[in-house]
Design a protein around this motif. Structure first.
Motif, short mmCIF file in Angstrom:
data_model
loop_
_atom_site.label_atom_id
_atom_site.label_comp_id
_atom_site.label_asym_id
_atom_site.label_seq_id
_atom_site.Cartn_x
_atom_site.Cartn_y
_atom_site.Cartn_z
N TYR A 53 37.81 -11.81 0.07
CA TYR A 53 37.76 -11.49 -1.35
C TYR A 53 36.31 -11.20 -1.73
CZ TYR A 53 42.52 -13.07 -1.26
OH TYR A 53 43.86 -13.18 -0.96
N VAL A 54 36.12 -10.03 -2.36
CA VAL A 54 34.78 -9.54 -2.66
C VAL A 54 34.63 -9.38 -4.17
CG1 VAL A 54 33.04 -7.77 -2.23
CG2 VAL A 54 34.78 -8.27 -0.48
N GLY A 55 33.66 -10.06 -4.75
CA GLY A 55 33.37 -9.90 -6.17
C GLY A 55 32.42 -8.74 -6.38
N VAL A 56 32.84 -7.75 -7.16
CA VAL A 56 32.03 -6.55 -7.40
C VAL A 56 31.78 -6.43 -8.91
CG1 VAL A 56 31.87 -4.06 -7.12
CG2 VAL A 56 33.13 -5.42 -5.43
N GLY A 57 30.52 -6.49 -9.29
CA GLY A 57 30.18 -6.41 -10.70
C GLY A 57 30.22 -4.99 -11.25
N SER A 58 30.17 -4.87 -12.55
CA SER A 58 30.22 -3.58 -13.22
C SER A 58 28.97 -2.77 -12.95
CB SER A 58 30.38 -3.77 -14.74
OG SER A 58 29.21 -4.38 -15.27
N ASN A 59 29.03 -1.48 -13.29
CA ASN A 59 27.89 -0.59 -13.11
C ASN A 59 27.14 -0.38 -14.43
OD1 ASN A 59 26.50 0.58 -11.04
ND2 ASN A 59 27.99 2.19 -10.63
#
Length: 434
Positions: free
Chosen positions: A215-221
């Motif tokens: 599971y990978v947490g990817v923040g907004s751009n």
């Protein structure tokens, strides 16, 4: 060039002065828990900015800890340590990194924000490596474990495979217990959202209990899609990656910057801490921690805390706002939570049945908020009561200077809690006082 510098200085001053009109009106305790107090949103020409001056730890200086605890330095001289991960043999891996060197600037305030934030010690080159720490009879050795990784952050071990989440990819390496260096080239399993903007470049990482999924947490751009909705593809989300094939899907979305991914030990549910949006006041929006539902949508960018609509986002999406899930537990505004640890050890039994959260600290709130490691009690798989400060002293009492910024948390085999100190370039260990 001189005119540009004068203009930039004037803009920075304007941004700093605007914070004088943006003082918090709400006690942080009222923005903590299941039902935070949420005032009316404000709008600003320049985002209010307030940061302390970054200074190094002096010789013998350390953070303060709660009664009954002690703290020690186990490593120093690192280059932006972000994450700590304890291997089965009690070796400690440290991800040393800062953001990728090249980043596009689309608006003048982004440049100003970057300059202001760097003054607190958040700037500077990261190590771009994984370092191994080994305790040999009370002395901690330091080894370069994996060299030349593009802004590494998340670390996980499943069997004999070590997984590293870099700024733009998920990479796996062969691991053998006891080795102090991996020279084998890493294999990219899947690409992760990156690109020339890569606003939230950190990629948090957690393996499923059986190791079959990552599971990978990817923040907004962006803050609230000011770089265009197209720049947010597969962002503000937690991705689920199949370990065998690298195939991935969006597990949950609407999470502006999900990090600190952990399994809550009683319920077995996935939890995250989340950095919420900025630029609508010192008291908006509270950051939070929450359980994460499969297929769940948590509001970003269209709303916050359920159905509180963010009027800045165009076009609106009332259909998504309607189904936005309210987070479980607010931890007050702008504390920037980055680390989460459910404590299961015996060394500090008073902190069992609860979670530690590291707060990197605010940059746009007056007075400042965060800059600590706190603990929240859990009952029946849910947080209850008010947070308790456990590790403080990163920020001076007058709030003018900051010596360190806590990020990653981990528990070693003896039940001690390890803290990656980003700006202090130190790894600390907290345990019971003798």
């Amino acid at each position: 060039m001189k005119n540009y510098q004068r203009l930039l200085s004037a803009c920075v001053l304007a941004g700093l002065l605007s914070s004088c009109d943006n003082s918090s009106q709400i006690d942080p305790k009222k923005q903590t828990g299941a039902d935070p107090e949420l005032p009316k949103a404000q709008n600003f020409l320049m985002p209010p900015m307030k940061v302390p001056e970054g200074i190094p730890w002096k010789s013998g200086e350390m953070p303060k800890v709660a009664d009954g605890l002690k703290i020690e330095k186990i490593a120093e001289g690192l280059k932006h340590p972000r994450q700590v991960y304890v291997l089965p043999n009690n070796d400690v891996l440290v991800a040393e990194s800062n953001g990728p060197a090249k980043k596009l600037i689309f608006r003048p305030k982004e440049l100003i924000m970057g300059l202001v934030q760097k003054s607190s010690g958040k700037g500077g080159e990261g190590g771009n490596r994984i370092t191994l720490l080994r305790n040999t009879g009370g002395k901690w050795e330091k080894h370069t474990f994996i060299a030349q990784v593009n802004s590494p952050f998340g670390i996980q071990l499943t069997g004999n495979t070590l997984w590293i989440a870099s700024a733009d990819s998920l990479i796996k390496y062969p691991y053998q217990t006891g080795e102090t260096e991996i020279t084998a080239p890493g294999e990219v399993v899947t690409q992760l959202p990156g690109g020339p903007i890569n606003h939230h470049w950190t990629k948090s990482l957690l393996a499923s209990p059986d190791g079959s999924k990552l599971y990978v947490g990817v923040g907004s751009n962006s803050n609230i899609t000011e770089n265009g909705i197209g720049a947010e593809d597969r962002r503000a989300a937690i991705l689920e990656v199949d370990a065998a094939t690298g195939a991935s899907r969006i597990f949950a979305s609407g999470l502006r910057n999900p990090t600190g991914l952990q399994w809550e030990p009683q319920s077995g549910k996935l939890w995250a801490v989340v950095n919420e949006r900025d630029e609508i006041g010192s008291d908006l929006v509270p950051d939070y921690m929450t359980s994460v539902q499969e297929h769940g949508f948590y509001g970003w960018p269209y709303s916050y805390y359920g159905q509180h609509v963010d009027e800045r986002v165009k076009p609106p999406r009332p259909d998504l706002v309607e189904k936005a899930i309210k987070p479980d537990y607010a931890i007050s505004s702008h504390v920037a939570p980055l680390g989460l640890l459910f404590y299961t050890g015996d060394n500090m039994p008073q902190y069992r049945d609860g979670a530690f959260v590291s707060e990197h600290g605010s940059w746009n709130r007056k007075p400042l908020n965060g800059y600590q490691v706190m603990w929240v009690k859990f009952e029946n798989g849910k947080p209850v009561g008010l947070p308790q400060p456990v590790v403080t002293g990163f920020l001076t009492d007058d709030q003018k200077q900051v010596r360190g910024l806590p990020v990653g948390l981990a528990m070693d085999k003896q039940g001690g809690v390890l803290i990656a100190d980003d700006a202090g370039n130190v790894v600390w260990r907290v345990s019971k006082a003798q």
